[in-house]
Write a protein that holds these residues in place. Structure first.
Motif, short mmCIF file in Angstrom:
data_model
loop_
_atom_site.label_atom_id
_atom_site.label_comp_id
_atom_site.label_asym_id
_atom_site.label_seq_id
_atom_site.Cartn_x
_atom_site.Cartn_y
_atom_site.Cartn_z
N LEU A 1 46.34 79.19 21.89
CA LEU A 1 47.46 78.67 21.10
C LEU A 1 48.59 79.69 21.03
N SER A 2 49.81 79.18 20.90
CA SER A 2 50.97 80.06 20.77
C SER A 2 51.00 80.66 19.37
N GLU A 3 51.81 81.70 19.18
CA GLU A 3 51.89 82.36 17.88
C GLU A 3 52.42 81.42 16.81
N ASP A 4 53.38 80.53 17.18
CA ASP A 4 53.90 79.56 16.21
C ASP A 4 52.81 78.60 15.75
N GLU A 5 52.01 78.11 16.72
CA GLU A 5 50.92 77.20 16.38
C GLU A 5 49.86 77.91 15.54
N ILE A 6 49.60 79.17 15.87
CA ILE A 6 48.62 79.95 15.11
C ILE A 6 49.09 80.13 13.67
N SER A 7 50.39 80.43 13.49
CA SER A 7 50.93 80.61 12.14
C SER A 7 50.80 79.34 11.31
N LYS A 8 51.05 78.19 11.93
CA LYS A 8 50.92 76.91 11.22
C LYS A 8 49.46 76.66 10.82
N GLN A 9 48.54 76.92 11.77
CA GLN A 9 47.12 76.72 11.48
C GLN A 9 46.66 77.65 10.35
N LEU A 10 47.13 78.90 10.37
CA LEU A 10 46.75 79.85 9.33
C LEU A 10 47.24 79.39 7.97
N ALA A 11 48.49 78.93 7.93
CA ALA A 11 49.06 78.47 6.65
C ALA A 11 48.27 77.30 6.10
N THR A 12 47.81 76.40 6.99
CA THR A 12 47.05 75.22 6.55
C THR A 12 45.66 75.61 6.08
N GLN A 13 44.97 76.43 6.87
CA GLN A 13 43.58 76.79 6.55
C GLN A 13 43.49 77.68 5.32
N LEU A 14 44.38 78.68 5.20
CA LEU A 14 44.28 79.62 4.10
C LEU A 14 44.73 79.01 2.78
N SER A 15 45.46 77.90 2.84
CA SER A 15 45.87 77.24 1.60
C SER A 15 44.76 76.38 1.02
N LYS A 16 43.72 76.10 1.82
CA LYS A 16 42.60 75.29 1.33
C LYS A 16 41.66 76.15 0.52
N PRO A 17 41.05 75.58 -0.55
CA PRO A 17 40.02 76.31 -1.27
C PRO A 17 38.84 76.61 -0.36
N LYS A 18 38.13 77.72 -0.64
CA LYS A 18 37.02 78.12 0.21
C LYS A 18 35.94 77.05 0.28
N ARG A 19 35.73 76.34 -0.83
CA ARG A 19 34.70 75.28 -0.82
C ARG A 19 35.06 74.19 0.17
N GLU A 20 36.35 73.84 0.22
CA GLU A 20 36.77 72.77 1.12
C GLU A 20 36.63 73.22 2.57
N VAL A 21 36.97 74.49 2.84
CA VAL A 21 36.82 75.01 4.20
C VAL A 21 35.36 75.03 4.61
N LYS A 22 34.49 75.44 3.65
CA LYS A 22 33.05 75.47 3.94
C LYS A 22 32.52 74.07 4.19
N ARG A 23 32.99 73.08 3.39
CA ARG A 23 32.53 71.70 3.57
C ARG A 23 32.95 71.18 4.94
N GLN A 24 34.18 71.53 5.36
CA GLN A 24 34.65 71.09 6.66
C GLN A 24 33.83 71.73 7.77
N THR A 25 33.49 73.01 7.58
CA THR A 25 32.67 73.70 8.57
C THR A 25 31.29 73.08 8.66
N ASP A 26 30.72 72.73 7.49
CA ASP A 26 29.41 72.09 7.48
C ASP A 26 29.45 70.74 8.20
N ASP A 27 30.56 69.98 8.00
CA ASP A 27 30.69 68.70 8.68
C ASP A 27 30.77 68.88 10.19
N ASP A 28 31.45 69.95 10.62
CA ASP A 28 31.56 70.21 12.04
C ASP A 28 30.22 70.57 12.66
#
Length: 272
Positions: free
Chosen positions: A155-182
């Motif tokens: 991914l390009s740096e712009d795409e990476i920055s967008k992904q980081l902003a989206t992922q880091l804004s989520k609560p850790k529980r939500e990120v963990k739940r998404q990881t578990d679903d994956d």
């Protein structure tokens, strides 16, 4: 009892915090000066400071009213002391004909601690700072790992920055739940195929019962060349090590690839 009360079942408040506090003060005390004169500024208390403490309502000993941004029908009231809080709770409160549910808060507010026990307040603030520092460190590590993972995907740096902003804004529980679903397609108890593994001095035992103990496994595998058993109970597997491939092979041949153990058919094969 602490000097902070939790009020719920309040009417939905207006957007203005100032207006809300004055309206509530009017219900608490009809002659409250802050309720009668909206030009009179509300006291702005700091948790730590040398300014003289000013009460929001002197007859009831109200020091502060704190409200949440999301819980619109609830608030916390800090009193000058525990007796004032207890007296207010016993007296009760009615707002626009509605009886308000008043409970003792689980813990004092920071302002209440600063009044009652300044040394305890310092310890609480220190603990909060340490927790915030840890959260910053965790977020920094998450950001670094996620950035590295996204770069490997090309991914390009712009795409990476967008992904980081989206992922880091989520609560850790939500990120963990998404990881578990994956990871639902990769159950932790799935058995590994060992039939194609080359001979090894370590045997992989799978399908063990949940309550399996190390002391129950060792006697079964304790034959010539036995070294140790390493039990991984959470995955229901064990690794049995021998001092040579020949001893491990002899044990596998004597027990077979399937073995009855405590009412379970466990599988045995060479580890990778």
């Amino acid at each position: 009892m602490c000097s902070c009360l939790y009020l719920r079942n309040l009417p939905r408040r207006p957007q203005s915090r100032d207006h809300y506090i004055r309206n509530l003060l009017k219900c608490i005390n009809h002659s409250n000066p802050f309720a009668l004169n909206h030009e009179l500024p509300l006291p702005q208390h700091e948790t730590i400071g040398n300014d003289e403490l000013k009460l929001l309502d002197e007859p009831n000993g109200v020091v502060d009213i704190s409200i949440s941004k999301t819980l619109t029908s609830q608030c916390f009231i800090t009193f000058i002391n525990e007796s004032s809080a207890q007296s207010f709770q016993e007296k009760g409160l009615t707002v626009h004909g509605r009886n308000i549910d008043i409970q003792v808060a689980k813990r004092d507010s920071l302002l209440g601690l600063s009044i009652k026990n300044p040394s305890l307040l310092q310890r609480v603030l220190k603990s909060r700072r340490q927790r915030l520092d840890k959260e910053k460190w965790v977020n920094k590590r998450r950001s670094r790992r996620l950035r590295s993972k996204l770069r490997r995907k090309g991914l390009s740096e712009d795409e990476i920055s967008k992904q980081l902003a989206t992922q880091l804004s989520k609560p850790k529980r939500e990120v963990k739940r998404q990881t578990d679903d994956d990871n639902t397609s990769r159950p932790t108890n799935a058995k590994v195929v060992t039939t194609e593994n080359p001979p090894n001095k370590v045997l992989l035992v799978q399908g063990l019962p949940q309550d399996c103990q190390l002391s129950e496994l060792e006697p079964i595998f304790k034959n010539d060349g036995f070294v140790e058993v390493r039990l991984v109970a959470i995955r229901k597997v064990a690794f049995v090590e021998y001092d040579s491939i020949s001893h491990a092979t002899a044990q596998l041949n004597s027990m077979g690839e399937l073995y009855e153990f405590k009412g379970h058919r466990i599988s045995i094969g060479f580890a990778k």
